[in-house]
Design a protein around this motif. Structure first.
Motif, PDB file in Angstrom:
ATOM      1  N   LYS A 144       0.848  -1.191   0.000  1.00 52.28           N
ATOM      2  CA  LYS A 144       0.000   0.000   0.000  1.00 52.28           C
ATOM      3  C   LYS A 144       0.882   1.239   0.000  1.00 52.28           C
ATOM      4  CE  LYS A 144      -0.834  -0.427   5.003  1.00 52.28           C
ATOM      5  NZ  LYS A 144      -0.058  -1.555   5.396  1.00 52.28           N
ATOM      6  N   GLY A 145       0.315   2.368  -0.394  1.00 50.47           N
ATOM      7  CA  GLY A 145       1.053   3.623  -0.375  1.00 50.47           C
ATOM      8  C   GLY A 145       1.279   4.067   1.054  1.00 50.47           C
ATOM      9  N   GLY A 146       2.358   4.810   1.271  1.00 50.56           N
ATOM     10  CA  GLY A 146       2.644   5.343   2.597  1.00 50.56           C
ATOM     11  C   GLY A 146       4.008   4.920   3.083  1.00 50.56           C
ATOM     12  N   GLY A 205       5.309   5.200  -4.843  1.00 47.50           N
ATOM     13  CA  GLY A 205       4.264   5.259  -3.828  1.00 47.50           C
ATOM     14  C   GLY A 205       3.954   6.669  -3.392  1.00 47.50           C
ATOM     15  N   SER A 206       3.603   6.850  -2.132  1.00 47.94           N
ATOM     16  CA  SER A 206       3.285   8.171  -1.605  1.00 47.94           C
ATOM     17  C   SER A 206       3.955   8.345  -0.234  1.00 47.94           C
ATOM     18  CB  SER A 206       1.766   8.361  -1.494  1.00 47.94           C
ATOM     19  OG  SER A 206       1.178   7.256  -0.855  1.00 47.94           O
ATOM     20  N   PRO A 207       5.204   8.847  -0.236  1.00 44.82           N
ATOM     21  CA  PRO A 207       5.954   8.976   1.025  1.00 44.82           C
ATOM     22  C   PRO A 207       5.247   9.859   2.046  1.00 44.82           C
ATOM     23  CG  PRO A 207       7.372   9.381  -0.870  1.00 44.82           C
ATOM     24  CD  PRO A 207       5.965   9.299  -1.380  1.00 44.82           C
ATOM     25  N   GLU A 208       5.423   9.496   3.313  1.00 42.98           N
ATOM     26  CA  GLU A 208       4.889  10.249   4.437  1.00 42.98           C
ATOM     27  C   GLU A 208       6.033  10.524   5.409  1.00 42.98           C
ATOM     28  OE1 GLU A 208       2.212   7.388   6.015  1.00 42.98           O
ATOM     29  OE2 GLU A 208       0.695   7.690   4.462  1.00 42.98           O
ATOM     30  N   GLU A 209       5.787  11.427   6.328  1.00 43.05           N
ATOM     31  CA  GLU A 209       6.760  11.673   7.395  1.00 43.05           C
ATOM     32  C   GLU A 209       6.809  10.449   8.303  1.00 43.05           C
ATOM     33  OE1 GLU A 209       8.801  14.368   8.133  1.00 43.05           O
ATOM     34  OE2 GLU A 209       8.253  15.038   6.119  1.00 43.05           O
ATOM     35  N   GLY A 247      12.192  -0.944   8.097  1.00 43.68           N
ATOM     36  CA  GLY A 247      12.154  -2.204   7.359  1.00 43.68           C
ATOM     37  C   GLY A 247      10.826  -2.534   6.726  1.00 43.68           C
ATOM     38  N   SER A 248       9.807  -1.698   6.936  1.00 49.25           N
ATOM     39  CA  SER A 248       8.509  -2.016   6.338  1.00 49.25           C
ATOM     40  C   SER A 248       8.112  -1.019   5.259  1.00 49.25           C
ATOM     41  CB  SER A 248       7.423  -2.074   7.420  1.00 49.25           C
ATOM     42  OG  SER A 248       7.253  -0.805   7.991  1.00 49.25           O
ATOM     43  N   SER A 249       8.976  -0.052   4.970  1.00 43.96           N
ATOM     44  CA  SER A 249       8.685   0.939   3.943  1.00 43.96           C
ATOM     45  C   SER A 249       9.780   0.890   2.879  1.00 43.96           C
ATOM     46  CB  SER A 249       8.611   2.329   4.579  1.00 43.96           C
ATOM     47  OG  SER A 249       8.317   3.289   3.602  1.00 43.96           O
ATOM     48  N   PHE A 250       9.373   1.052   1.622  1.00 46.74           N
ATOM     49  CA  PHE A 250      10.323   0.917   0.520  1.00 46.74           C
ATOM     50  C   PHE A 250       9.783   1.609  -0.711  1.00 46.74           C
ATOM     51  CE2 PHE A 250       7.160  -2.225  -0.156  1.00 46.74           C
ATOM     52  CZ  PHE A 250       7.134  -2.502  -1.503  1.00 46.74           C
TER      53      PHE A 250
END
Length: 120
Positions: A34-36, A115-119, A105-108
């Protein structure tokens, strides 16, 4: 055709244990994207009871794993393992398509999907 997601025996054992603990023994394991997250995309894992027509169905170590066909290119070749250490245990995800990842380790992100990066 190779499996999109590879679940190690250690991870499968842990997932089956969690299924039993949560009375989800008849469920399927959903692996998703998912995005984020701070790098743009995040992994998701959960239990599901229905297979949809846009799911790819995998069978490994006695688990039925569902991956949406649209997530397949992003997850292709991803290995999910479970490691035990002095600080407890946790799932590790090794995605050969990830070109950047976050300390958690859960974001890439991949070369073709940021995707859609978040803070964090």
């Amino acid at each position: 055709m190779n499996d999109v997601v590879i679940i190690t025996e250690a991870a499968a054992f842990q997932i089956k244990d969690m299924m039993k603990e949560h009375e989800e023994e008849n469920a399927y394991l959903r692996v998703s994207v998912k995005g984020g997250g701070c790098s743009g995309l995040s992994y998701g894992m959960g239990f599901e009871h229905d297979i949809s027509e846009d799911d790819q169905v995998l069978n490994q170590h006695g688990l039925t794993i569902l991956v949406k066909k649209e997530d397949s290119p992003i997850l292709n070749g991803t290995k999910i393992d479970y490691k035990q250490s002095m600080m407890g245990g946790g799932f590790t995800i090794d995605n050969p398509n990830a070109i950047a990842s976050c300390g958690c380790g859960s974001s890439f992100r991949t070369a073709t999907n940021v995707g859609s990066p978040e803070e964090c």
